[in-house]
Design a protein around this motif. Sequence first.
Motif, PDB file in Angstrom:
ATOM      1  N   THR A  16       0.845  -1.187   0.000  1.00 32.07           N
ATOM      2  CA  THR A  16       0.000   0.000   0.000  1.00 32.07           C
ATOM      3  C   THR A  16       0.883   1.241   0.000  1.00 32.07           C
ATOM      4  N   ALA A  17       0.294   2.339  -0.426  1.00 38.45           N
ATOM      5  CA  ALA A  17       0.965   3.638  -0.411  1.00 38.45           C
ATOM      6  C   ALA A  17       0.086   4.588   0.385  1.00 38.45           C
ATOM      7  N   SER A  18       0.696   5.521   1.040  1.00 40.43           N
ATOM      8  CA  SER A  18      -0.054   6.499   1.843  1.00 40.43           C
ATOM      9  C   SER A  18      -0.286   7.777   1.050  1.00 40.43           C
ATOM     10  N   ILE A  19      -1.453   8.366   1.291  1.00 38.87           N
ATOM     11  CA  ILE A  19      -1.796   9.661   0.714  1.00 38.87           C
ATOM     12  C   ILE A  19      -2.189  10.562   1.877  1.00 38.87           C
ATOM     13  N   PHE A  20      -1.593  11.733   1.943  1.00 44.09           N
ATOM     14  CA  PHE A  20      -1.926  12.692   2.985  1.00 44.09           C
ATOM     15  C   PHE A  20      -2.554  13.910   2.315  1.00 44.09           C
ATOM     16  N   THR A  21      -3.677  14.354   2.840  1.00 43.82           N
ATOM     17  CA  THR A  21      -4.343  15.531   2.299  1.00 43.82           C
ATOM     18  C   THR A  21      -4.965  16.327   3.434  1.00 43.82           C
ATOM     19  N   ARG A  22      -5.230  17.575   3.182  1.00 39.70           N
ATOM     20  CA  ARG A  22      -5.878  18.420   4.182  1.00 39.70           C
ATOM     21  C   ARG A  22      -7.251  18.837   3.647  1.00 39.70           C
ATOM     22  N   VAL A  23      -8.239  18.703   4.509  1.00 40.25           N
ATOM     23  CA  VAL A  23      -9.600  19.151   4.204  1.00 40.25           C
ATOM     24  C   VAL A  23     -10.122  19.883   5.431  1.00 40.25           C
ATOM     25  N   SER A  24     -11.167  20.649   5.235  1.00 41.05           N
ATOM     26  CA  SER A  24     -11.745  21.359   6.381  1.00 41.05           C
ATOM     27  C   SER A  24     -12.356  20.340   7.341  1.00 41.05           C
ATOM     28  N   PRO A  25     -12.313  20.634   8.633  1.00 41.50           N
ATOM     29  CA  PRO A  25     -12.924  19.724   9.608  1.00 41.50           C
ATOM     30  C   PRO A  25     -14.410  19.476   9.321  1.00 41.50           C
ATOM     31  N   GLU A  26     -15.106  20.515   8.855  1.00 46.01           N
ATOM     32  CA  GLU A  26     -16.529  20.374   8.558  1.00 46.01           C
ATOM     33  C   GLU A  26     -16.763  19.391   7.428  1.00 46.01           C
ATOM     34  N   LEU A  27     -15.967  19.489   6.361  1.00 51.23           N
ATOM     35  CA  LEU A  27     -16.110  18.572   5.233  1.00 51.23           C
ATOM     36  C   LEU A  27     -15.826  17.142   5.679  1.00 51.23           C
ATOM     37  N   LYS A  28     -14.785  16.963   6.456  1.00 50.36           N
ATOM     38  CA  LYS A  28     -14.423  15.626   6.948  1.00 50.36           C
ATOM     39  C   LYS A  28     -15.564  15.042   7.785  1.00 50.36           C
ATOM     40  N   GLU A  29     -16.111  15.835   8.690  1.00 48.76           N
ATOM     41  CA  GLU A  29     -17.203  15.362   9.545  1.00 48.76           C
ATOM     42  C   GLU A  29     -18.439  15.001   8.727  1.00 48.76           C
ATOM     43  N   GLN A  30     -18.778  15.850   7.753  1.00 46.83           N
ATOM     44  CA  GLN A  30     -19.957  15.580   6.924  1.00 46.83           C
ATOM     45  C   GLN A  30     -19.757  14.310   6.103  1.00 46.83           C
ATOM     46  N   ALA A  31     -18.570  14.148   5.528  1.00 44.49           N
ATOM     47  CA  ALA A  31     -18.287  12.953   4.739  1.00 44.49           C
ATOM     48  C   ALA A  31     -18.300  11.709   5.618  1.00 44.49           C
ATOM     49  N   GLU A  32     -17.715  11.798   6.797  1.00 49.73           N
ATOM     50  CA  GLU A  32     -17.716  10.657   7.715  1.00 49.73           C
ATOM     51  C   GLU A  32     -19.136  10.259   8.106  1.00 49.73           C
ATOM     52  N   ALA A  33     -20.002  11.237   8.316  1.00 47.60           N
ATOM     53  CA  ALA A  33     -21.388  10.948   8.682  1.00 47.60           C
ATOM     54  C   ALA A  33     -22.080  10.147   7.577  1.00 47.60           C
ATOM     55  N   VAL A  34     -21.888  10.571   6.334  1.00 48.60           N
ATOM     56  CA  VAL A  34     -22.495   9.851   5.199  1.00 48.60           C
ATOM     57  C   VAL A  34     -21.887   8.456   5.080  1.00 48.60           C
ATOM     58  N   LEU A  35     -20.565   8.382   5.128  1.00 48.50           N
ATOM     59  CA  LEU A  35     -19.895   7.094   4.982  1.00 48.50           C
ATOM     60  C   LEU A  35     -20.243   6.138   6.115  1.00 48.50           C
ATOM     61  N   ASN A  36     -20.411   6.658   7.329  1.00 50.33           N
ATOM     62  CA  ASN A  36     -20.825   5.808   8.448  1.00 50.33           C
ATOM     63  C   ASN A  36     -22.195   5.198   8.192  1.00 50.33           C
ATOM     64  N   GLN A  37     -23.110   5.987   7.633  1.00 48.34           N
ATOM     65  CA  GLN A  37     -24.439   5.461   7.306  1.00 48.34           C
ATOM     66  C   GLN A  37     -24.338   4.358   6.250  1.00 48.34           C
ATOM     67  N   LEU A  38     -23.391   4.510   5.336  1.00 47.40           N
ATOM     68  CA  LEU A  38     -23.181   3.510   4.284  1.00 47.40           C
ATOM     69  C   LEU A  38     -22.306   2.353   4.760  1.00 47.40           C
ATOM     70  N   GLN A  39     -21.767   2.486   5.966  1.00 42.27           N
ATOM     71  CA  GLN A  39     -20.850   1.502   6.549  1.00 42.27           C
ATOM     72  C   GLN A  39     -19.630   1.284   5.656  1.00 42.27           C
ATOM     73  N   ILE A  40     -19.092   2.421   5.183  1.00 42.48           N
ATOM     74  CA  ILE A  40     -17.888   2.395   4.345  1.00 42.48           C
ATOM     75  C   ILE A  40     -16.818   3.214   5.050  1.00 42.48           C
ATOM     76  N   PRO A  41     -15.688   2.606   5.382  1.00 41.43           N
ATOM     77  CA  PRO A  41     -14.601   3.382   5.991  1.00 41.43           C
ATOM     78  C   PRO A  41     -14.078   4.441   5.010  1.00 41.43           C
ATOM     79  N   MET A  42     -13.586   5.548   5.550  1.00 37.81           N
ATOM     80  CA  MET A  42     -13.056   6.639   4.734  1.00 37.81           C
ATOM     81  C   MET A  42     -11.988   6.124   3.772  1.00 37.81           C
ATOM     82  N   ALA A  43     -11.074   5.294   4.252  1.00 38.64           N
ATOM     83  CA  ALA A  43      -9.995   4.781   3.394  1.00 38.64           C
ATOM     84  C   ALA A  43     -10.560   3.990   2.221  1.00 38.64           C
ATOM     85  N   THR A  44     -11.611   3.218   2.472  1.00 41.90           N
ATOM     86  CA  THR A  44     -12.240   2.442   1.394  1.00 41.90           C
ATOM     87  C   THR A  44     -12.898   3.370   0.379  1.00 41.90           C
ATOM     88  N   ALA A  45     -13.579   4.405   0.872  1.00 45.53           N
ATOM     89  CA  ALA A  45     -14.231   5.364  -0.039  1.00 45.53           C
ATOM     90  C   ALA A  45     -13.196   6.069  -0.910  1.00 45.53           C
TER      91      ALA A  45
END
Length: 100
Positions: free
Chosen positions: A8-37
């Motif tokens: 595997t290779a690592s990717i580092f990126t910066r996003v706003s905390p709000e965007l991260k939280e909103q995306a995590e909320a959607v992905l949690n409902q879909l039961q998809i980890p952020m790394a998988t998405a």
Amino acid sequence: MPGSSKKTASIFTRVSPELKEQAEAVLNQLQIPMATALNMFLQQVVNQQGIPFDIHVARRPVNYDALSKEQLDTELQRGFNDFKTNNTFSATSIDGEFKE
């Protein structure tokens, strides 16, 4: 099987905390980890040889008074084409938008 794990290779990126939280909320409902998405997104970039969704600048309202005859004809043709392809909105849907 020993030694059969994929590298595997690592990717580092910066996003706003709000965007991260909103995306995590959607992905949690879909039961998809952020790394998988993110992996799914990158795989689609490769599969489609481009961004896997449309990216465009929102169209601003046209100032018809400032158009040349050719530009006006182009805008009118665009409207006719939208009508022919049923790319239109009903009066009810527009009325609903104004009420919101």
